[in-house]
Design a protein around this motif. Structure first.
Motif, PDB file in Angstrom:
ATOM      1  N   THR A 241       0.823  -1.205   0.000  1.00  0.00           N
ATOM      2  CA  THR A 241       0.000   0.000   0.000  1.00  0.00           C
ATOM      3  C   THR A 241       0.857   1.254   0.000  1.00  0.00           C
ATOM      4  N   ALA A 242       1.933   1.258   0.752  1.00  0.00           N
ATOM      5  CA  ALA A 242       2.769   2.458   0.862  1.00  0.00           C
ATOM      6  C   ALA A 242       3.639   2.682  -0.368  1.00  0.00           C
ATOM      7  N   TRP A 243       3.917   1.621  -1.090  1.00  0.00           N
ATOM      8  CA  TRP A 243       4.888   1.725  -2.183  1.00  0.00           C
ATOM      9  C   TRP A 243       4.348   2.550  -3.328  1.00  0.00           C
ATOM     10  N   ARG A 244       5.221   3.341  -3.963  1.00  0.00           N
ATOM     11  CA  ARG A 244       4.835   4.103  -5.157  1.00  0.00           C
ATOM     12  C   ARG A 244       6.036   4.257  -6.077  1.00  0.00           C
ATOM     13  N   LEU A 245       5.726   4.434  -7.353  1.00  0.00           N
ATOM     14  CA  LEU A 245       6.741   4.655  -8.376  1.00  0.00           C
ATOM     15  C   LEU A 245       6.501   6.019  -9.016  1.00  0.00           C
ATOM     16  N   ILE A 246       7.573   6.741  -9.287  1.00  0.00           N
ATOM     17  CA  ILE A 246       7.482   7.994 -10.028  1.00  0.00           C
ATOM     18  C   ILE A 246       7.898   7.698 -11.461  1.00  0.00           C
ATOM     19  N   SER A 247       7.041   8.092 -12.412  1.00  0.00           N
ATOM     20  CA  SER A 247       7.269   7.756 -13.815  1.00  0.00           C
ATOM     21  C   SER A 247       6.998   8.964 -14.693  1.00  0.00           C
ATOM     22  N   PRO A 248       7.750   9.101 -15.788  1.00  0.00           N
ATOM     23  CA  PRO A 248       7.351  10.095 -16.790  1.00  0.00           C
ATOM     24  C   PRO A 248       5.927   9.802 -17.262  1.00  0.00           C
ATOM     25  N   SER A 249       5.205  10.847 -17.637  1.00  0.00           N
ATOM     26  CA  SER A 249       3.779  10.686 -17.927  1.00  0.00           C
ATOM     27  C   SER A 249       3.488  10.153 -19.320  1.00  0.00           C
ATOM     28  N   LEU A 436      -4.022   1.288   6.561  1.00  0.00           N
ATOM     29  CA  LEU A 436      -3.546   1.240   5.173  1.00  0.00           C
ATOM     30  C   LEU A 436      -3.718   2.590   4.493  1.00  0.00           C
ATOM     31  N   GLN A 437      -4.809   3.275   4.778  1.00  0.00           N
ATOM     32  CA  GLN A 437      -4.972   4.605   4.218  1.00  0.00           C
ATOM     33  C   GLN A 437      -3.873   5.540   4.713  1.00  0.00           C
ATOM     34  N   GLN A 438      -3.476   5.367   5.952  1.00  0.00           N
ATOM     35  CA  GLN A 438      -2.370   6.153   6.480  1.00  0.00           C
ATOM     36  C   GLN A 438      -1.069   5.799   5.774  1.00  0.00           C
ATOM     37  N   ALA A 439      -0.876   4.512   5.478  1.00  0.00           N
ATOM     38  CA  ALA A 439       0.357   4.077   4.816  1.00  0.00           C
ATOM     39  C   ALA A 439       0.514   4.690   3.436  1.00  0.00           C
ATOM     40  N   ARG A 440      -0.589   5.045   2.783  1.00  0.00           N
ATOM     41  CA  ARG A 440      -0.513   5.687   1.471  1.00  0.00           C
ATOM     42  C   ARG A 440       0.333   6.957   1.526  1.00  0.00           C
ATOM     43  N   ALA A 441       0.327   7.630   2.656  1.00  0.00           N
ATOM     44  CA  ALA A 441       1.024   8.919   2.777  1.00  0.00           C
ATOM     45  C   ALA A 441       2.486   8.762   3.168  1.00  0.00           C
ATOM     46  N   PHE A 442       2.921   7.510   3.416  1.00  0.00           N
ATOM     47  CA  PHE A 442       4.292   7.304   3.882  1.00  0.00           C
ATOM     48  C   PHE A 442       4.985   6.257   3.016  1.00  0.00           C
ATOM     49  N   PRO A 443       5.467   6.644   1.836  1.00  0.00           N
ATOM     50  CA  PRO A 443       6.128   5.667   0.947  1.00  0.00           C
ATOM     51  C   PRO A 443       7.354   5.035   1.585  1.00  0.00           C
ATOM     52  N   GLU A 444       7.982   5.756   2.516  1.00  0.00           N
ATOM     53  CA  GLU A 444       9.177   5.199   3.156  1.00  0.00           C
ATOM     54  C   GLU A 444       8.826   4.058   4.104  1.00  0.00           C
ATOM     55  N   TRP A 445       7.539   3.820   4.375  1.00  0.00           N
ATOM     56  CA  TRP A 445       7.133   2.663   5.175  1.00  0.00           C
ATOM     57  C   TRP A 445       7.292   1.348   4.420  1.00  0.00           C
ATOM     58  N   SER A 446       7.373   1.422   3.103  1.00  0.00           N
ATOM     59  CA  SER A 446       7.470   0.204   2.293  1.00  0.00           C
ATOM     60  C   SER A 446       8.908  -0.278   2.236  1.00  0.00           C
ATOM     61  N   SER A 447       9.113  -1.556   2.533  1.00  0.00           N
ATOM     62  CA  SER A 447      10.466  -2.120   2.457  1.00  0.00           C
ATOM     63  C   SER A 447      10.970  -2.178   1.029  1.00  0.00           C
ATOM     64  N   MET A 448      10.080  -1.986   0.052  1.00  0.00           N
ATOM     65  CA  MET A 448      10.486  -1.966  -1.352  1.00  0.00           C
ATOM     66  C   MET A 448      10.967  -0.584  -1.776  1.00  0.00           C
ATOM     67  N   HIS A 449      10.792   0.409  -0.917  1.00  0.00           N
ATOM     68  CA  HIS A 449      11.213   1.775  -1.230  1.00  0.00           C
ATOM     69  C   HIS A 449      12.730   1.871  -1.147  1.00  0.00           C
ATOM     70  N   PRO A 450      13.381   2.546  -2.104  1.00  0.00           N
ATOM     71  CA  PRO A 450      14.853   2.603  -2.075  1.00  0.00           C
ATOM     72  C   PRO A 450      15.404   3.273  -0.827  1.00  0.00           C
ATOM     73  N   LYS A 451      14.619   4.152  -0.189  1.00  0.00           N
ATOM     74  CA  LYS A 451      15.084   4.843   1.011  1.00  0.00           C
ATOM     75  C   LYS A 451      14.389   4.308   2.266  1.00  0.00           C
TER      76      LYS A 451
END
Length: 510
Positions: A241-249, A436-451
């Motif tokens: 839920t927390a994980w996100r990717l930044i991509s060109p549009s 989980l809705q709270q986790a949406r706002a914290f991408p760094e909570w995801s262990s898949m996040h580079p940081k």
């Protein structure tokens, strides 16, 4: 606990192919103990294991060969009374073991009886699918001559072909009024405790206390496995839920990054499945349902396919049915923000960028023409349903089971529908849980996040969510009052716990 009492020695006896080795596998949670085949005479010698608490051995269990010719042996034993005075039955057995026949015609039976004489009691395993035959009755009469307490263990009681009433009557007629039901393939959640309670009625008081201690520890371990399993699921859902990717549009970049998102989520669920299997002492051989091929890292039924959502009765979100973009939600960069892009641009131009927080970074990305990809709610619902069904199946599975777990999606949806009545989470519709809705706002909570960095706030969210998941499950997860057990090794960032030795099962050979 100091224990100077020697371990209770239990011989596991019975006819061939009734599940003696299977019982040992389930009690020790060791799927590799002995050899299990659907053929008679698989076990040809005596094997044993110890059940230990800390450094104290509480029980020694001995797997014995199946008795194959009890009718002829009973006749032979009857002929040993040749004098004017009848000898005691254990003495008659000892006399038989010194005879040449014990190493020839009745070699298998001699191994069983020799081990039983050296034991404090025996578990007599019965396959209740079999009809009660004369050879079974004679077998019990032979075993009774050893003078040891004998507890019948009724196996395969969940089979539609069971003859449990027939067996109970036959056992009572032979003077065996106490018995225990224990299905080695799918034991009841409290099956081990009930088995030890019945056995405690037959042995001396000192061993009754050891059985009580073992029974309490078995229950603590069961509860700890469930707690660890719900934490693994909480970790998975917060990560995704927390994980996100930044991509060109641009469309081509978006499609490429959505594929990356898909594969990353698949691998993350696969990791969770393997961790759950290990936590319950199973392997990937024990879980081969129709929608996953663990070793190949590929999925036969796509996690992101709209048909999967429909079969599970899940409310489909806006990002699911978008062709190559299935399962992703786009352009959430400004959701819930009061800071405008113009303000961000002015701040950057004025050299105030250091004062702009993480929301400013997200807005700058949008200003640059970037999109943010997150996993659609519907995918999270599928993950929750699939892993909940797996946890419930593992909790009810015995280590003697030979058929891999397969959970049809229709059954998965049905099980959840039953569990969701009055529950705090309805995975099929409505809003996701607040955590989980709270986790949406914290991408760094995801262990898949580079940081990614573990944090107290994230750990607290995982712990609270695991407790919520346990409270909505169909499995009882109330922990008895006891010292906390060591947590699962697969669980990262576990809050501080104190270690307590669990029962270990090193090999023991007579």
């Amino acid at each position: 606990m100091e224990n100077r009492i020697p371990p209770l020695r239990l011989a596991v006896v019975g006819h061939t192919n009734t599940g003696k080795t299977s019982l040992l596998r389930t009690l020790t949670r060791d799927a590799n103990f002995g050899e299990v085949r659907n053929s008679p005479g698989t076990t040809r010698h005596v094997e044993g294991v110890r059940l230990k608490l800390a450094e104290n051995a509480l029980i020694e269990l001995f797997d014995t060969p199946g008795m194959e010719d009890s009718m002829a042996l009973l006749d032979y034993l009857g002929r040993l009374d040749t004098g004017e005075e009848r000898i005691d039955e254990p003495q008659r057995i000892a006399l038989f073991l010194q005879a040449p026949e014990a190493n020839e015609r009745f070699e298998q039976e001699a191994r069983v009886l020799r081990q039983l004489l050296q034991s404090d009691a025996a578990l007599y395993v019965v396959d209740v699918r079999d009809p009660v035959l004369a050879k079974h009755k004679d077998e019990l009469r032979v075993l009774a001559q050893c003078g040891k307490p004998l507890l019948p263990v009724l196996n395969f009681v969940r089979s539609p072909d069971q003859r449990i009433n027939e067996w109970r009557t036959a056992l009572a007629n032979l003077g065996l009024h106490a018995s225990a039901e224990f299905d080695t393939v799918a034991p009841a959640l409290n099956g081990e405790a009930q088995l030890y309670e019945k056995l405690a009625l037959l042995v001396s008081a000192q061993y009754s206390e050891q059985l009580r201690v073992l029974s309490l520890d078995v229950e603590k371990q069961r509860q700890q496995r469930l707690q660890d399993a719900w934490r693994l699921l909480a970790e998975l859902l917060i990560d995704v839920t927390a994980w996100r990717l930044i991509s060109p549009s641009q469309k081509e970049f978006l499609e490429q990054n959505v594929k990356h998102l898909h594969e990353t989520i698949r691998l993350r669920e696969e990791s969770c499945v393997k961790s759950l299997l290990r936590r319950f002492n199973f392997s990937t051989r024990d879980y081969l349902p129709d929608h996953i091929a663990l070793e190949g890292c590929r999925w036969e039924t796509d996690l992101f396919h709209p048909e999967v959502m429909k079969e599970l009765g899940i409310q489909v979100g806006k990002g699911v049915a978008a062709g190559a973009m299935a399962g992703a939600t786009f352009d959430l960069l400004t959701a819930g923000l009061s800071l405008g892009t113009g303000t961000l641009v002015g701040a950057a131009a004025g050299g105030l960028w250091q004062g702009v927080d993480k929301w400013g970074q997200r807005l700058l990305g949008k200003w640059r023409g970037e999109s943010e990809l997150t996993v659609d709610d519907s995918v999270i619902r599928v993950l929750a349903l699939r892993q909940t069904a797996l946890i419930e199946a593992l909790a009810k599975r015995g280590h003697a089971a030979q058929t891999p777990i397969a959970i049809p999606r229709s059954q998965m949806a049905l099980n959840h529908a039953d569990a969701a009545v009055g529950a705090a989470i309805n995975w099929r519709s409505g809003s996701l849980p607040d955590i989980l809705q709270q986790a949406r706002a914290f991408p760094e909570w995801s262990s898949m996040h580079p940081k990614y960095l573990s944090s107290l706030r994230r750990d607290q969210a995982v712990a609270a969510f695991a407790e919520l998941l346990a409270g909505t499950a169909t499995i009882t997860t109330t922990t008895p009052a006891a010292s906390p057990m060591t947590s699962a090794t697969d669980i990262p960032a576990t809050p501080s716990t104190t270690s307590e030795s669990k029962p270990t099962i090193p090999p023991y050979y007579d």
